[in-house]
Design a protein around this motif. Structure first.
Motif, PDB file in Angstrom:
ATOM      1  N   TRP B 137      93.980  60.889  31.517  1.00  0.00           N
ATOM      2  CA  TRP B 137      93.515  59.499  31.647  1.00  0.00           C
ATOM      3  C   TRP B 137      94.615  58.648  32.261  1.00  0.00           C
ATOM      4  O   TRP B 137      95.797  58.756  31.902  1.00  0.00           O
ATOM      5  N   SER B 138      94.206  57.770  33.165  1.00  0.00           N
ATOM      6  CA  SER B 138      95.167  56.879  33.794  1.00  0.00           C
ATOM      7  C   SER B 138      94.574  55.478  33.788  1.00  0.00           C
ATOM      8  O   SER B 138      93.396  55.299  34.106  1.00  0.00           O
ATOM      9  N   LEU B 139      95.393  54.496  33.399  1.00  0.00           N
ATOM     10  CA  LEU B 139      94.875  53.142  33.188  1.00  0.00           C
ATOM     11  C   LEU B 139      95.447  52.142  34.165  1.00  0.00           C
ATOM     12  O   LEU B 139      96.614  52.229  34.540  1.00  0.00           O
ATOM     13  N   ASP B 140      94.609  51.211  34.560  1.00  0.00           N
ATOM     14  CA  ASP B 140      95.118  49.963  35.153  1.00  0.00           C
ATOM     15  C   ASP B 140      95.098  48.968  33.999  1.00  0.00           C
ATOM     16  O   ASP B 140      94.038  48.650  33.470  1.00  0.00           O
ATOM     17  N   GLY B 141      96.283  48.483  33.631  1.00  0.00           N
ATOM     18  CA  GLY B 141      96.356  47.621  32.450  1.00  0.00           C
ATOM     19  C   GLY B 141      96.966  48.391  31.305  1.00  0.00           C
ATOM     20  O   GLY B 141      97.861  49.205  31.519  1.00  0.00           O
ATOM     21  N   ARG B 142      96.445  48.207  30.116  1.00  0.00           N
ATOM     22  CA  ARG B 142      97.036  48.888  28.951  1.00  0.00           C
ATOM     23  C   ARG B 142      95.927  49.353  28.008  1.00  0.00           C
ATOM     24  O   ARG B 142      94.749  49.042  28.220  1.00  0.00           O
ATOM     25  N   ARG B 143      96.359  50.089  26.980  1.00  0.00           N
ATOM     26  CA  ARG B 143      95.387  50.544  25.970  1.00  0.00           C
ATOM     27  C   ARG B 143      94.962  49.354  25.098  1.00  0.00           C
ATOM     28  O   ARG B 143      95.659  48.341  25.038  1.00  0.00           O
ATOM     29  N   MET B 144      93.864  49.540  24.388  1.00  0.00           N
ATOM     30  CA  MET B 144      93.452  48.503  23.454  1.00  0.00           C
ATOM     31  C   MET B 144      94.404  48.519  22.259  1.00  0.00           C
ATOM     32  O   MET B 144      94.775  49.578  21.764  1.00  0.00           O
ATOM     33  N   ALA B 145      94.835  47.320  21.886  1.00  0.00           N
ATOM     34  CA  ALA B 145      95.804  47.216  20.797  1.00  0.00           C
ATOM     35  C   ALA B 145      95.181  46.640  19.528  1.00  0.00           C
ATOM     36  O   ALA B 145      95.764  46.727  18.452  1.00  0.00           O
ATOM     37  N   SER B 146      93.971  46.044  19.657  1.00  0.00           N
ATOM     38  CA  SER B 146      93.336  45.476  18.457  1.00  0.00           C
ATOM     39  C   SER B 146      91.828  45.729  18.518  1.00  0.00           C
ATOM     40  O   SER B 146      91.314  46.229  19.536  1.00  0.00           O
ATOM     41  N   ASP B 147      91.164  45.380  17.450  1.00  0.00           N
ATOM     42  CA  ASP B 147      89.729  45.682  17.352  1.00  0.00           C
ATOM     43  C   ASP B 147      88.855  44.811  18.257  1.00  0.00           C
ATOM     44  O   ASP B 147      87.642  45.036  18.330  1.00  0.00           O
ATOM     45  N   ASP B 148      89.439  43.796  18.926  1.00  0.00           N
ATOM     46  CA  ASP B 148      88.631  42.990  19.847  1.00  0.00           C
ATOM     47  C   ASP B 148      89.013  43.266  21.303  1.00  0.00           C
ATOM     48  O   ASP B 148      88.783  42.435  22.176  1.00  0.00           O
ATOM     49  N   GLU B 149      89.635  44.409  21.527  1.00  0.00           N
ATOM     50  CA  GLU B 149      89.972  44.792  22.894  1.00  0.00           C
ATOM     51  C   GLU B 149      89.283  46.117  23.234  1.00  0.00           C
ATOM     52  O   GLU B 149      88.992  46.917  22.342  1.00  0.00           O
ATOM     53  N   LEU B 150      89.069  46.311  24.493  1.00  0.00           N
ATOM     54  CA  LEU B 150      88.475  47.577  24.918  1.00  0.00           C
ATOM     55  C   LEU B 150      89.025  48.001  26.281  1.00  0.00           C
ATOM     56  O   LEU B 150      89.638  47.208  26.992  1.00  0.00           O
ATOM     57  N   VAL B 151      88.783  49.281  26.579  1.00  0.00           N
ATOM     58  CA  VAL B 151      89.099  49.826  27.898  1.00  0.00           C
ATOM     59  C   VAL B 151      87.763  50.203  28.541  1.00  0.00           C
ATOM     60  O   VAL B 151      86.919  50.804  27.872  1.00  0.00           O
ATOM     61  N   ALA B 152      87.593  49.820  29.805  1.00  0.00           N
ATOM     62  CA  ALA B 152      86.305  50.096  30.460  1.00  0.00           C
ATOM     63  C   ALA B 152      86.436  51.271  31.416  1.00  0.00           C
ATOM     64  O   ALA B 152      87.413  51.349  32.180  1.00  0.00           O
ATOM     65  N   GLY B 153      85.476  52.171  31.379  1.00  0.00           N
ATOM     66  CA  GLY B 153      85.434  53.266  32.354  1.00  0.00           C
ATOM     67  C   GLY B 153      85.178  52.689  33.751  1.00  0.00           C
ATOM     68  O   GLY B 153      84.630  51.582  33.869  1.00  0.00           O
ATOM     69  N   SER B 154      85.545  53.431  34.782  1.00  0.00           N
ATOM     70  CA  SER B 154      85.524  52.865  36.136  1.00  0.00           C
ATOM     71  C   SER B 154      84.105  52.446  36.562  1.00  0.00           C
ATOM     72  O   SER B 154      83.906  51.389  37.143  1.00  0.00           O
TER      73      SER B 154
END
Lengths: 236, 385
Positions: B137-154
């Motif tokens: 996995w490779s991200l633009d940005g960062r991982r989610m750090a709290s329960d109100d954050e998310l990572v979106a698939g491309s």
């Protein structure tokens, strides 16, 4: 038995243009040990062919060649090579030195395939180089030597194995008169020390150095000088 | 003075010809060495991956029905009897006999959510273990750090118009996009990925997970044993081993090996032809010299030995330089070809093999020219003078 005994020697080959050339037409020859024999004749008379056959380099079409009791052409190729190494020394018209070897290494060439200590090979080569007056030129390449010096190296190479028979094909052919005389004097000197020599030449000025002369024309005996003994009879 | 002296002197004298011979063989040997060492390094890399992630184990809820999913197509609504895995049961995995081989346990909860008018698959994960298991996995940005954050698939990000820092409402709950997952070519591209508690809350699946991936550092333990041990620990889960990814890579390497072998044979053949043609030309050029040797009493075997001695000397030099060149090429290419950790393998066997190969090819290609030289009629050779 004579040292060299040739009987009914014939050599035929296909020349340029596809027609048959009879280089030798049935020769008999006997040469005693210690003789300096000159073979003379014009180009195409068969003298070089005779020397090649005597040197075990060229199979005759018919006839027999014995040297020191050995029937040369009854030997297989490898034994014939051994014979050339042990019995013969060759001096070629155009020196035929190996250009990338020094004079000393060229002289040592016939010893290269002999099993003997390196120092002994070197000592033997230096001795014969000294004998032909080039003791101080051993480290030079052929290209750094004069024509006369190259011929001397070629003679030293032919002698290094102490061969019973020295064969020389026009050894003065590409030398000037003065150098030719020096080389002939050297060969004569070797002959006086007991070396049997058969030399091909077309230069009549050399005839005074020979014990015997054989004159060929068209592969047959030609008239010889009155003072020489006829050595060849024609079977053809 | 012996045959070796003559051979070495000749090679010294004909430097350009010798350089050509060395180059012809060197290219062949270097190609073989480069291909073999590359394959070896890549295989070791794949094996390393197999050791790290090879015994990946997938735990899904046990179902009494046969699977109605194939190739990403699922016949919806027919898996209703599937049981959930209880999150608290996952601690039992740590007590299995081979627990020391477990590198990560990555639980996931999956379900459909609504974002605006679109329905999207939401996946809740434990970020630390998930990103360890999904090394690619490779991200633009960062991982989610709290329960109100998310990572979106491309693909999901493209469809929903999301960027890093965007906010969106998921089933009426606000989320911030911490990062965008670069395209993976897998189903991950369609997902919104958040933390496990956040997803459980949104999907009303508190305390349960949909599936678990287990990454095991298992180079020597039997995978089937671990599967059995986890099955015993989680009676409600269906446990299976997945090694396809690395197996596929190893299969690809096997194909690369076969391709390398084919290329090596062709290049070596060309190298042998270069040696053959050069040695034939050399023999023709040395007619006079060979005639002299023969007239001076060299046997045919001496001439063969002389030519082969030259060939072997050149071949040894070409083998040595070819080995170094091949390893140099591998060193340059490896970072580009290897997908992960890899290092150059200096193998003494490969070094010895390349020398042996060079000598065999050089000698074989020179044998006929040597034989031809030895068969030269000395009187013909001298007539050529």
């Amino acid at each position: 038995m004579a040292f060299i005994d040739i009987k009914n020697l014939q050599k035929t080959y296909i020349g340029a243009g596809g027609h048959q050339v009879d280089a030798l037409k049935g020769l008999d020859l006997e040469v005693e040990e210690g003789v300096f024999l000159g073979i003379m004749g014009q180009s195409g008379s068969g003298k070089s062919t005779l020397l090649s056959i005597l040197g075990g380099l060229c199979h005759p079409t018919a006839g027999m060649v014995m040297v020191d009791g050995i029937d040369l052409y009854a030997l297989d190729q490898e034994k014939l090579a051994d014979f050339r190494r042990e019995y013969l020394g060759f001096v070629f018209q155009s020196f035929n030195l190996v250009p990338y070897l020094t004079a000393l290494e060229n002289v040592m060439l016939p010893l290269a395939v002999k099993k003997m200590p390196a120092a002994e090979k070197r000592g033997q080569a230096l001795r014969v180089l000294g004998l032909v007056g080039l003791g101080d030129r051993g480290g030079h390449l052929p290209s750094q030597l004069s024509g006369g010096e190259q011929e001397r190296v070629a003679i030293a190479r032919a002698l290094v194995n102490r061969p019973p028979l020295l064969l020389a094909d026009e050894p003065t052919g590409s030398l000037d008169t003065a150098t030719s005389a020096e080389i002939m004097a050297l060969l004569r000197e070797l002959n006086e020390d007991g070396q049997t020599i058969v030399m091909v030449t077309h230069n009549v000025e050399n005839q005074g150095f020979f014990d015997r002369i054989l004159v060929l024309r068209d592969g047959q005996t030609a008239s010889t000088d009155a003072s020489t003994i006829p050595l060849i009879t024609n079977h053809a | 003075m012996n045959l070796r002296t003559i051979a070495l002197n000749n090679l010294r004298r004909r430097k350009s010809r010798m350089a050509f011979l060395v180059a012809g063989l060197l290219i062949g040997v270097a190609t073989v060495v480069a291909l073999l060492s590359l394959t070896q390094s890549l295989t070791m890399e794949a094996e390393h991956k197999l050791e790290s992630f090879g015994a990946n184990i997938l735990i899904t809820p046990k179902s009494d029905e046969l699977s109605l999913s194939y190739g990403g197509i699922t016949l919806g609504g027919l898996s209703l009897d599937a049981k959930e895995i209880r999150e608290q049961d996952l601690t039992r995995i740590e007590s299995i006999p081979n627990s020391r081989n477990i590198a990560a346990v990555a639980p996931k909860v999956l379900g459909a959510v609504r974002v605006g008018t679109s329905r999207v698959m939401l996946m809740g994960v434990d970020p630390r273990s998930e990103f360890r298991v999904k090394g690619w996995w490779s991200l633009d940005g960062r991982r989610m750090a709290s329960d109100d954050e998310l990572v979106a698939g491309s693909r999901a990000a493209g469809r929903l118009g999301l960027n890093t820092g965007s906010t969106l409402m998921v089933d009426g709950n606000p989320f911030t996009v911490a990062g965008l997952l670069r395209e993976t070519g897998s189903q991950d591209d369609d997902l919104l990925i958040t933390t496990l508690p956040a997803a459980q809350r949104l999907l009303h699946k508190e305390g349960t997970v949909s599936l678990v991936e287990v990454a095991a550092l298992c180079g020597d333990c039997p995978v089937s044993d671990m599967v059995d041990q986890i099955s015993a620990a989680l009676p409600g889960g269906k446990v299976s081993a997945i090694q396809q990814v690395v197996k596929t890579r190893i299969h690809a390497l096997e194909q690369f090996k076969a391709f390398s072998f084919g290329v090596a044979v062709v290049v070596l053949f060309i190298g042998a032809m270069v040696v053959f043609v050069t040695m034939m030309a050399s023999v023709n050029e040395r007619t006079r010299e060979i005639g002299i040797f023969r007239a001076l009493g060299f046997r045919r075997s001496h001439i063969v030995s002389l030519i082969l001695m030259e060939a072997v000397t050149v071949s040894l030099l070409a083998g040595f330089l070819g080995f170094l060149s091949g390893m140099g090429v591998t060193r340059l290419l490896l970072p580009w070809l290897a997908q992960g950790h890899s290092h150059l393998v200096w193998s003494p066997a490969l070094a010895g093999g390349s020398l042996l190969l060079a000598v065999l090819v050089g000698a074989a290609a020179s044998f006929y020219p040597a034989l031809r030289a030895s068969r030269m009629d000395p009187s013909e050779a001298l007539r050529a003078i």
